[in-house]
Design a protein around this motif. Sequence first.
Motif, mmCIF file in Angstrom:
data_model
loop_
_atom_site.group_PDB
_atom_site.id
_atom_site.type_symbol
_atom_site.label_atom_id
_atom_site.label_comp_id
_atom_site.label_asym_id
_atom_site.label_seq_id
_atom_site.Cartn_x
_atom_site.Cartn_y
_atom_site.Cartn_z
ATOM 1 N N VAL A 1 0.799 -1.227 0.000
ATOM 2 C CA VAL A 1 0.000 0.000 0.000
ATOM 3 C C VAL A 1 0.831 1.275 0.000
ATOM 4 O O VAL A 1 0.278 2.371 -0.113
ATOM 5 C CB VAL A 1 -0.961 0.026 1.223
ATOM 6 N N MET B 1 -3.736 2.702 -5.921
ATOM 7 C CA MET B 1 -4.053 3.436 -4.697
ATOM 8 C C MET B 1 -3.758 4.917 -4.844
ATOM 9 O O MET B 1 -4.469 5.761 -4.300
ATOM 10 C CB MET B 1 -3.280 2.865 -3.512
ATOM 11 N N ILE C 1 -11.564 -0.154 -4.070
ATOM 12 C CA ILE C 1 -10.334 -0.565 -3.391
ATOM 13 C C ILE C 1 -10.443 -2.022 -2.961
ATOM 14 O O ILE C 1 -9.490 -2.806 -3.117
ATOM 15 C CB ILE C 1 -10.058 0.347 -2.177
#
Length: 356
Positions: A66, A239, A266
């Motif tokens: 992430v 992201m 997501i």
Amino acid sequence: MTEFYDSLTKLERASLPQVAVKYGRTLDSCHEVLLSEKISSTSPYYVGLSSEMGSFTHVTKRVVLVTDTMLLSDHGVGTVHELGVHYRTQSFQVLPGPGAPGEGGIHFSESAEQRYGMVTEDLAELGRWLLEAEPLLRRGLVWYAPVFVEGPSNGFSSQLDRSANRSAGPLPSFHDGSIDYVIRHGRAVDLSRTKPLASRVVRPILEIDLPCIDGLSLSDFCQVTSEEFDSYRQFRDFMRSRLLELDDALEGVDSQVALERVALSIRDEVHAATAEMSNAARSQALSRSGAVLGTTSAILAAVRPEALQGALATSATLAAGATGLWPTVQAFAENRAQRTHGKWHYVWVLQKNSAR
């Protein structure tokens, strides 16, 4: 970072404290350059808000999916380890009094030396992490920012003499300037047992299990991550675009619907990355090394910048966990009733259980 690792001799690699000391000396001269290179970058720094040396491995294995670039520091109680001496020359001028002969006064210069060092709990543990995470540091996916301190030449201890090392005591959070990069990039990772609660300054966006490859040593994990999985890079790119969408969604008239739409996208992307990583973990090459697919409970939260910066500035024991980020942010929200402004910051909150 490539130059640092290429410069390590076989003898230096055999001494974990020496690896850490050489890293500190290297970063002392180039960390500003490393940081400034990211100012205009589209891949911002994520700053570890409450990562202690004992949890570096845990965090490193779980944030590469992430984060673009993870910046870790020792924010807590540690020991000052001497790295060397800074030599500085100061010049000044004494001007003549009224009626005194001569023009321009007298010029003086003096040299001063200041010993400098870095603060960390354990040089050997830091050296071990630096060697095991080498593939990620070489690629710029993660790095360690030392907390540097200076002192008079007669009051500093030797970095390798443990009996002589001076305890730093509790240090102010982000004494190393990491807070500047939270402010600039608005990205952070918090390792916490406390969940962020919805308030005027905090908007939890989604709670999800993030996939990670477990069962590998950190060095093997880093090698696999840097070479094998396109899903890591693809998800990071994804992201970045979604966080830009969140800026608009959070300020929209129907913000909750917009947030749920982004959160759903997501989740779908996380599921796709999970499937790819699961297939890889079951592959013959990785299964022989003990790799399994694990998960980490995580929450993505949007935080008003004033609240996050205020919490970081006032919570001197944040890193040690005595206060914690989210209770401090909540207190900020309750005590400051005025309207907040500016773009939201985004924090991935990872489950702290079994971090060590």
